[in-house]
Design a protein around this motif. Sequence first.
Motif, PDB file in Angstrom:
ATOM      1  N   GLY A   7      -9.728   2.313  -9.785  1.00  0.00           N
ATOM      2  CA  GLY A   7     -10.809   1.378 -10.041  1.00  0.00           C
ATOM      3  C   GLY A   7     -12.115   2.074 -10.347  1.00  0.00           C
ATOM      4  O   GLY A   7     -12.282   3.270 -10.075  1.00  0.00           O
ATOM      5  N   LYS A   8     -13.048   1.337 -10.914  1.00  0.00           N
ATOM      6  CA  LYS A   8     -14.384   1.893 -11.145  1.00  0.00           C
ATOM      7  C   LYS A   8     -15.040   2.233  -9.816  1.00  0.00           C
ATOM      8  O   LYS A   8     -15.866   3.133  -9.728  1.00  0.00           O
ATOM      9  CB  LYS A   8     -15.226   0.898 -11.936  1.00  0.00           C
ATOM     10  N   SER A   9     -14.670   1.485  -8.791  1.00  0.00           N
ATOM     11  CA  SER A   9     -14.963   1.836  -7.408  1.00  0.00           C
ATOM     12  C   SER A   9     -13.692   1.571  -6.628  1.00  0.00           C
ATOM     13  O   SER A   9     -12.751   0.954  -7.142  1.00  0.00           O
ATOM     14  CB  SER A   9     -16.127   1.002  -6.866  1.00  0.00           C
ATOM     15  N   LYS A  10     -13.619   2.014  -5.405  1.00  0.00           N
ATOM     16  CA  LYS A  10     -12.393   1.887  -4.628  1.00  0.00           C
ATOM     17  C   LYS A  10     -11.996   0.421  -4.447  1.00  0.00           C
ATOM     18  O   LYS A  10     -12.813  -0.418  -4.089  1.00  0.00           O
ATOM     19  CB  LYS A  10     -12.571   2.532  -3.254  1.00  0.00           C
ATOM     20  N   ILE A  11     -10.728   0.119  -4.740  1.00  0.00           N
ATOM     21  CA  ILE A  11     -10.174  -1.213  -4.522  1.00  0.00           C
ATOM     22  C   ILE A  11      -9.272  -1.142  -3.294  1.00  0.00           C
ATOM     23  O   ILE A  11      -8.301  -0.377  -3.278  1.00  0.00           O
ATOM     24  CB  ILE A  11      -9.356  -1.697  -5.742  1.00  0.00           C
ATOM     25  N   THR A  12      -9.589  -1.895  -2.271  1.00  0.00           N
ATOM     26  CA  THR A  12      -8.791  -1.862  -1.051  1.00  0.00           C
ATOM     27  C   THR A  12      -7.554  -2.748  -1.197  1.00  0.00           C
ATOM     28  O   THR A  12      -7.488  -3.612  -2.082  1.00  0.00           O
ATOM     29  CB  THR A  12      -9.601  -2.340   0.159  1.00  0.00           C
ATOM     30  N   LYS A  13      -6.603  -2.557  -0.300  1.00  0.00           N
ATOM     31  CA  LYS A  13      -5.398  -3.388  -0.297  1.00  0.00           C
ATOM     32  C   LYS A  13      -5.781  -4.847  -0.097  1.00  0.00           C
ATOM     33  O   LYS A  13      -5.232  -5.734  -0.763  1.00  0.00           O
ATOM     34  CB  LYS A  13      -4.444  -2.942   0.801  1.00  0.00           C
ATOM     35  N   GLU A  14      -6.704  -5.113   0.800  1.00  0.00           N
ATOM     36  CA  GLU A  14      -7.104  -6.490   1.079  1.00  0.00           C
ATOM     37  C   GLU A  14      -7.749  -7.135  -0.140  1.00  0.00           C
ATOM     38  O   GLU A  14      -7.498  -8.307  -0.440  1.00  0.00           O
ATOM     39  CB  GLU A  14      -8.072  -6.528   2.273  1.00  0.00           C
ATOM     40  N   GLN A  15      -8.572  -6.378  -0.867  1.00  0.00           N
ATOM     41  CA  GLN A  15      -9.204  -6.907  -2.071  1.00  0.00           C
ATOM     42  C   GLN A  15      -8.164  -7.219  -3.139  1.00  0.00           C
ATOM     43  O   GLN A  15      -8.208  -8.275  -3.786  1.00  0.00           O
ATOM     44  CB  GLN A  15     -10.226  -5.898  -2.606  1.00  0.00           C
TER      45      GLN A  15
END
Length: 355
Positions: A230-238
Amino acid sequence: MAKVRVGVAGYGTIGQRLADGVALQGDMELVGVADLAPTLAVQALRERGMPYNLYLAQGGDKRIFAEKGIPVTGTFEELADSVDIMLDASPGGAGAENKKIYEARGVKAVFQGGEHNSVAEVFFHGYANYERGVNKNYLKLTSCNTTGLIRSVDCLDRRYGVEKVVVTIIRRVADPGDYHRGLTNALQIDRAPSHQAVDLMTIMPHINATGILVHTPVTHGHMITVVVSGKSKITKEQALEAFREHPRIRVVSVAEGFLGNASFFKYARDLGNPRGDMYEIGLWEDSIAESGKDLIYAIYIPQESVTIPETMDAVRAACGMQTSGQEGTEKTNQYLHIGSYRQEGSHALWNSYDR
């Protein structure tokens, strides 16, 4: 407003499903289907009472149909004369020849993934670039794997932004009932990058994508593992939140009994879906994991039916029925009852089938 008149060229694996999909659209009229020979699919159509008019494709012999008691309404050219748009599901390469007939009659067309991209003005996906197809004459769908892959990547990209994608495609070798690939007990790897990764970049040029494809001796669906940066960190929850909101993604778990590709096919049959079809891709909640900045997940692709919703989207775009992707995809989802199980507690996908 008059219904858009639609014809289907080729009544094979995809053509059958396109015909059924159009028949479910309240604002479209299926004028007829065309095929070259009285295949098992065409013979089954006769046994069902000919719910769709059948037209004779170029090179077909009407006498052979008559010998089997299969009524033929007219010629392929007559079908093309009677529609606003053709859905061309004929064998790869034949669509380009058919295009000459469409052009001569000023008829729009949507081609399936087996044709070369050059056959169309727009390489099309209902979610990722719907607006590019609006009022265009000739659109081409992505392949089944690319269609499902883009659904999931576009889902994350719209909400969080995606820079890079790396995929491994575990590809079924043939459709159920096909013998042309032979009887095999082996895996076969293709050269990297896979065409699905290249096609994703064609549809979504702002994303860097690559991938590997492995052919497997199975028939019920493909599986794809996806690594997303991702352009920034994408979490599992997101990611899970976004996936669960997407109408054409069905989030499942191993604990529910979805152990693999065959689980999805059996579940679709148990739901009563004709041919064991499923319009959504499957996505395992258990497969979503974080690795540093990257996110990984796995999806299931029901190869015979996954492109049908996007083809309905393409009709809507090309004919200007809806001019935004949100409106077009929502209309398709409504008529195909996609995602209705979430609200109704039951899977109503086919309750209008053979109406």
